[in-house]
Scaffold this active site. Structure first.
Site, mmCIF file in Angstrom:
data_model
loop_
_atom_site.group_PDB
_atom_site.id
_atom_site.type_symbol
_atom_site.label_atom_id
_atom_site.label_comp_id
_atom_site.label_asym_id
_atom_site.label_seq_id
_atom_site.Cartn_x
_atom_site.Cartn_y
_atom_site.Cartn_z
ATOM 1 C CD1 TRP A 232 57.380 12.935 25.101
ATOM 2 C CD2 TRP A 232 55.201 13.166 25.555
ATOM 3 N NE1 TRP A 232 56.953 14.140 24.577
ATOM 4 C CE2 TRP A 232 55.627 14.300 24.840
ATOM 5 C CE3 TRP A 232 53.866 13.101 25.959
ATOM 6 C CZ2 TRP A 232 54.768 15.362 24.511
ATOM 7 C CZ3 TRP A 232 53.006 14.150 25.642
ATOM 8 C CH2 TRP A 232 53.459 15.260 24.924
ATOM 9 C CG ASP B 41 54.513 6.701 23.607
ATOM 10 O OD1 ASP B 41 54.431 6.805 22.371
ATOM 11 O OD2 ASP B 41 54.396 7.675 24.378
ATOM 12 C CE LYS C 156 55.380 13.167 18.586
ATOM 13 N NZ LYS C 156 55.430 14.618 18.694
HETATM 14 N N1 PMP Z 1 54.263 10.128 23.485
HETATM 15 C C1 PMP Z 1 55.317 10.696 22.889
HETATM 16 C C2 PMP Z 1 56.635 9.986 22.911
HETATM 17 C C3 PMP Z 1 55.166 11.942 22.259
HETATM 18 O O1 PMP Z 1 56.215 12.519 21.678
HETATM 19 C C4 PMP Z 1 53.898 12.562 22.236
HETATM 20 C C5 PMP Z 1 53.648 13.869 21.532
HETATM 21 N N2 PMP Z 1 54.686 14.725 21.408
HETATM 22 C C6 PMP Z 1 52.840 11.938 22.891
HETATM 23 C C7 PMP Z 1 53.041 10.706 23.487
HETATM 24 C C8 PMP Z 1 51.469 12.557 22.933
HETATM 25 O O2 PMP Z 1 50.919 12.494 21.680
HETATM 26 P P1 PMP Z 1 49.534 13.163 21.290
HETATM 27 O O3 PMP Z 1 49.767 14.622 21.183
HETATM 28 O O4 PMP Z 1 49.200 12.501 19.991
HETATM 29 O O5 PMP Z 1 48.535 12.847 22.347
#
Ligand code: PMP
Length: 364
Positions: free
Chosen positions: A104, A174, A198
């Site tokens: 991520w 994040d 989540k």
């Molecule tokens: N950052 C992290 C740490 C994630 O786990 C995720 C999604 N799994 C995201 C960003 C992206 O999130 P979204 O699908 O809401 O764009």
């Protein structure tokens, strides 16, 4: 007869608290005192306005958000934040520091590079993201526009146990997969964001907590689309356009549920207990192997391997048949991943531990 609920180990969208789902179900067709569904009412009406205000208030209470921070509810998920953060705060001729602890953070870097300069303060890529850097491992630029990091890497299952010290450079985090799963010191950050799906609600909304003072210093780009401008969302109390009303409503119910459990200290104790049970089983013999280094283990996403790919496939298949769903790991790590977010019940962890013991007996 309704289909019974399985233990849902999915990484996100993920399990929500049962009392939240039950309340939403009960009130879905006609909200008490209103006579219509939350899905049908105006976002400018009194009822939704109350939902938004109360949700913000509960978030402030839960996380101790200081008064000089805005709480925003934005569409586009966490991925849009990968772009919005640099578009608002990275001067086009400047650079930002990114700590790359997993998939991520890599995605965040990719978007930031489209806007301005990026310096990699540290990366764990060489060992497929098994570790988190120590403070002393970070190469930080005192002139960086900001430092960005990911407090919990959902795919690799590694988690920061500390907040990086940046000597006054604004810190962006994040927290998509560990938001409100443990105590959080908002003051140490300039901006915190999380996709809701989540730990804190359903998909469709990202929670952003941003310091007023930093908001004032954002890059003045007249070409920045209105919907990507944090200041516009802040000035309009997340109501510049129609916000994701249902997702915010459910988030509000989740916040109440968390407060009822004793807030972040309360949920942290539960999360520590759940994760400890699972890691203890992983470590009990050599049959299971954790992906992440022991001191970097995530409380939320427990990643582990079995002796062979064949056994891993068998494990995921048989677990699913036993009502333990969503355990297959992400393809970039392989193996298994048990996501045990706030709302994941402890009985589900106990059930997985028993299943692991049985599986090892038969296949070890
Ligand atoms: N950052 C992290 C740490 C994630 O786990 C995720 C999604 N799994 C995201 C960003 C992206 O999130 P979204 O699908 O809401 O764009």
């Amino acid at each position: 007869m309704a289909t019974p609920r399985v233990f849902n180990f999915a990484a996100g969208p993920a399990v929500l608290p049962l009392p939240v789902l039950e309340e939403a179900q009960r009130d879905l067709v006609s909200m008490p005192g209103v006579g219509m569904s939350i899905l049908e009412m105006s976002h400018r009406g009194k009822f939704f306005e109350g939902v938004l205000q109360q949700t913000e208030k509960d978030i402030r209470t839960l996380a101790g958000v200081p008064d000089d921070y805005k709480v925003l509810f934005l569409p586009g998920g966490a991925s849009l934040q990968f772009s919005m953060v640099p578009l608002n705060f990275l001067p086009r001729d400047g650079s930002a520091d990114y700590i790359v602890s997993g998939a991520w953070s890599q995605k965040a870097v990719k978007e930031a590079k489209k806007v301005g300069g990026v310096k990699i303060a540290w990366t764990g890529e060489a060992d497929n993201f098994k570790t988190i850097p120590a403070q002393g491992d970070l190469t930080l630029d005192p002139n960086a526009a900001f430092v960005a990091f990911t407090s919990n890497e959902t795919i690799h299952g590694v988690e920061f146990k500390y907040v990086p010290e940046t000597a006054g450079v604004p810190l962006v985090c994040d927290t998509s997969s560990d938001m409100f799963s443990r105590p959080l010191d908002v003051k140490q950050h300039a901006l915190i964001y999380a996709g809701a799906q989540k730990n804190i609600g359903p998909a469709g909304v990202a929670l952003v907590i941003v310091k007023d003072e930093w908001l004032k210093k954002r890059v003045d780009d007249p070409k920045l689309p209105t919907m990507l401008n944090y200041a516009i969302h802040a000035e309009n109390g997340s109501m510049y356009n129609t916000p994701p009303v249902f997702a915010i409503y459910i988030m509000g119910l989740v916040m109440k549920w968390l407060l009822g459990l004793g807030g972040l200290d309360g949920i942290h104790a539960i999360n520590q207990r759940k994760a400890a049970k699972l890691y203890a089983e992983i470590d009990r013999t050599g049959f299971f192997r954790g992906h992440s280094a022991k001191d970097c283990r995530s409380l939320m996403n427990v990643t582990f391997r079995l002796p062979s790919q064949e056994l891993e496939d068998k494990f995921a298949k048989e677990a699913k048949a036993a009502g333990l769903d969503g355990l297959k790991g992400h393809r970039s790590v392989g193996g298994l991943r048990a996501s045990i977010y706030n709302a994941f019940p402890e009985e589900g962890v106990d059930a997985l531990v028993s299943f692991m013991q049985e599986f090892e007996k038969k296949n070890g």
